[in-house]
Structure formats: C-alpha cells, structure tokens
Write an enzyme that holds these catalytic residues in place. Structure first.
Site, PDB file in Angstrom:
ATOM      1  N   ARG A  43       0.725   6.657  12.910  1.00  0.00           N
ATOM      2  CA  ARG A  43       0.082   5.609  12.106  1.00  0.00           C
ATOM      3  C   ARG A  43      -0.783   4.711  12.982  1.00  0.00           C
ATOM      4  O   ARG A  43      -1.852   4.273  12.585  1.00  0.00           O
ATOM      5  CB  ARG A  43       1.175   4.780  11.400  1.00  0.00           C
ATOM      6  CG  ARG A  43       0.637   3.685  10.504  1.00  0.00           C
ATOM      7  CD  ARG A  43       1.742   3.053   9.672  1.00  0.00           C
ATOM      8  NE  ARG A  43       2.398   1.954  10.367  1.00  0.00           N
ATOM      9  CZ  ARG A  43       3.391   1.230   9.861  1.00  0.00           C
ATOM     10  NH1 ARG A  43       3.870   1.500   8.673  1.00  0.00           N
ATOM     11  NH2 ARG A  43       3.921   0.238  10.546  1.00  0.00           N
ATOM     12  N   ARG A  70      11.144  -3.047  18.417  1.00  0.00           N
ATOM     13  CA  ARG A  70      11.253  -3.415  16.999  1.00  0.00           C
ATOM     14  C   ARG A  70      12.538  -2.830  16.410  1.00  0.00           C
ATOM     15  O   ARG A  70      13.187  -3.463  15.592  1.00  0.00           O
ATOM     16  CB  ARG A  70      10.024  -2.918  16.221  1.00  0.00           C
ATOM     17  CG  ARG A  70       8.806  -3.794  16.492  1.00  0.00           C
ATOM     18  CD  ARG A  70       7.519  -3.082  16.216  1.00  0.00           C
ATOM     19  NE  ARG A  70       7.225  -2.893  14.816  1.00  0.00           N
ATOM     20  CZ  ARG A  70       6.287  -2.049  14.374  1.00  0.00           C
ATOM     21  NH1 ARG A  70       5.579  -1.335  15.219  1.00  0.00           N
ATOM     22  NH2 ARG A  70       6.055  -1.953  13.092  1.00  0.00           N
ATOM     23  N   ARG A 113      -2.998  -1.218  14.415  1.00  0.00           N
ATOM     24  CA  ARG A 113      -1.917  -2.152  14.754  1.00  0.00           C
ATOM     25  C   ARG A 113      -1.429  -1.898  16.170  1.00  0.00           C
ATOM     26  O   ARG A 113      -0.937  -0.810  16.473  1.00  0.00           O
ATOM     27  CB  ARG A 113      -0.762  -1.990  13.762  1.00  0.00           C
ATOM     28  CG  ARG A 113      -1.017  -2.621  12.431  1.00  0.00           C
ATOM     29  CD  ARG A 113       0.149  -2.423  11.488  1.00  0.00           C
ATOM     30  NE  ARG A 113       1.421  -2.916  12.020  1.00  0.00           N
ATOM     31  CZ  ARG A 113       2.529  -2.989  11.299  1.00  0.00           C
ATOM     32  NH1 ARG A 113       2.523  -2.611  10.040  1.00  0.00           N
ATOM     33  NH2 ARG A 113       3.652  -3.446  11.832  1.00  0.00           N
ATOM     34  N   ARG A 167      15.006 -10.518   7.241  1.00  0.00           N
ATOM     35  CA  ARG A 167      15.272  -9.665   8.407  1.00  0.00           C
ATOM     36  C   ARG A 167      16.383 -10.239   9.269  1.00  0.00           C
ATOM     37  O   ARG A 167      16.726  -9.640  10.284  1.00  0.00           O
ATOM     38  CB  ARG A 167      14.001  -9.550   9.253  1.00  0.00           C
ATOM     39  CG  ARG A 167      13.205  -8.259   9.016  1.00  0.00           C
ATOM     40  CD  ARG A 167      11.905  -8.412   9.745  1.00  0.00           C
ATOM     41  NE  ARG A 167      11.321  -7.201  10.220  1.00  0.00           N
ATOM     42  CZ  ARG A 167      10.191  -6.680   9.714  1.00  0.00           C
ATOM     43  NH1 ARG A 167       9.606  -7.246   8.688  1.00  0.00           N
ATOM     44  NH2 ARG A 167       9.668  -5.609  10.242  1.00  0.00           N
ATOM     45  N   LYS A 197       8.474   1.458   3.529  1.00  0.00           N
ATOM     46  CA  LYS A 197       8.661   0.335   2.582  1.00  0.00           C
ATOM     47  C   LYS A 197       7.344  -0.040   1.898  1.00  0.00           C
ATOM     48  O   LYS A 197       7.282  -0.200   0.688  1.00  0.00           O
ATOM     49  CB  LYS A 197       9.213  -0.915   3.301  1.00  0.00           C
ATOM     50  CG  LYS A 197      10.541  -0.695   4.000  1.00  0.00           C
ATOM     51  CD  LYS A 197      11.083  -1.980   4.586  1.00  0.00           C
ATOM     52  CE  LYS A 197      10.253  -2.594   5.700  1.00  0.00           C
ATOM     53  NZ  LYS A 197      10.154  -1.802   6.930  1.00  0.00           N
TER      54      LYS A 197
END
Ligand code: AMP
Length: 210
Positions: free
Chosen positions: A148, A166, A154, A109, A34
């Site tokens: 990533r 998640r 992160r 969300r 996204k």
C-alpha cells in the site's frame, strides 16, 4: 381500543421513539482493511464514518496546529496522545449530531479513549452498540502495508520498522480493549482474510443481528 393502540404504535414508529444510534467500532491492526470495509458499511447502514487517522492526515495536509502536533507521532508510528485524540473525536461527533450512528475506525485505541468515548456517549444518552475486530496475521499485514505504501504516499506505510512499531503499539495499548468490550458483551471478531465482498458479508451478518 385496538384502533387507538394502532394509532399510538404508528405514532411511536413514525417519530422514531427509542430509536438509538447504531455506533460501531471497527477494530484491527493497521492494514486489516478497516477503512475499506467502512466505505461499504457506511453506505449500507447510513452511518457516519469517522477515521481518526484520516482526520489527522487531513490536518497534516492543511498544516493546521493539530496536524503539526500529530505529525511527529504519526511519522514514527506512535499513537498521538489521548488528550488530543479524544478532543478531536468528540468535536467530530458533535459536528454530525444528526447522524443515524457512527462507524468508528481507528478509535478508540487505548483504554483511556474507550472510557472517554463511553462517558461521552452516555452523556448523550447513546452507547457503543458493538465492536468488531478484523483478524489477520501480522506477516500478511506487513506485506499488505508495504504494498500500500508504494501508492498511498503514507510514510508510515513505507518503512517496515515503523510498521512493526505500529503493531507493537496495537498489541500494548489497543489489544486490551477487546477484553474491555467483551466484559460489556459487545465484542465480535471476524476473519479479515478473504475478498472485500466476503468480509463485508461477515461484518453484515453481525450488524444485522444487533
Ligand atoms: P490509521 O490511519 O488508523 O492507521 O492511523 C495512522 C496513525 O494516526 C496512527 O499510527 C497514529 O499515529 C495516529 N492515530 C490514528 N488514530 C489514533 C488514535 N485513536 N489514537 C492515537 N493515535 C491515532
């Protein structure tokens, strides 16, 4: 008479009468791309990109009250409570009221967030134009996020258990939004696997027809 009509038409176009904002929601599980796609689309369509995840991370980095509140939820891969998120998003939209439109990334969300966003935009005589989901298989996305996580710093990208949490949050709370927007005739989906350019092209094909 024709001359007068031409002048009126030109006046209407010039002053952008009826020119509503283009407000697009980008859907997709964490890692679906996204944020990457939003970077291209915001330039192409002159939209303001609002990523709630990025705004939370900015607040955490700057140790604001909002950041402190959001941190524990984010570290565990849980959603930040609706009341906090909705208020934050609305204030970001207000700050960019001159925008041609918004690219919402990571918001809404939950159904409560979607309802709040609809009510908020309606109060401004605006609406969501379309929601587009980037679809991809969970196992491909888990691998992508772990990769990533090696460079993003992160913590929620570095632990497979948190990543899977998640996805569980997504399946339970976010996936129902597809029917919510489908019922409004505003839901589209594209295959999220491919090169960045291919996916931008798929998204643009939909946006250009709106
Ligand atoms: P993201 O960068 O979109 O993957 O979001 C990272 C984290 O920020 C999520 O796992 C949530 O903890 C929090 N977050 C971002 N957007 C929202 C939202 N709309 N509602 C609740 N929590 C959110």
């Amino acid at each position: 008479m024709i001359f007068l009509c031409l002048i009126v038409c030109k006046f209407v176009v010039y002053f952008n009468f009826n020119n509503k904002m283009i407000n697009i929601v980008l859907f997709g599980k964490p890692g679906a791309g996204k944020g990457t796609q939003a970077e291209f689309l915001k330039e192409k369509y002159t939209l303001t990109h609002l990523s709630t995840g990025d705004i939370f991370r900015f607040n955490i980095k700057n140790e604001t009250e909002l950041g402190l509140l959001a941190k524990t939820y984010m570290d565990n891969g849980d959603l930040v409570p609706d009341s906090v998120t909705i208020q934050m998003l609305q204030s970001e939209v207000e700050k960019n009221s001159q925008s041609r439109g918004f690219l919402f990334d990571g918001f809404p969300r939950t159904i409560a967030q979607a309802e709040a966003l609809d009510a908020f935009l309606t109060s401004k005589n605006e609406e969501i134009t379309a929601t587009i989901a980037l679809e991809a298989d969970d196992e491909i996305l888990v691998k992508r996020l772990l990769e990533r996580g090696k460079t993003s710093g992160r913590t929620d990208d570095q632990d497979e258990e948190k990543i899977r949490n998640r996805y569980q949050e997504y399946n339970e709370k976010t996936a129902p939004l597809m029917s919510y927007y489908e019922a409004q005739g505003k839901f589209y989906a594209v295959n999220g696997i491919g090169s960045i350019e291919e996916i931008t092209e798929r998204l643009s094909t939909i946006i250009d027809k709106l």
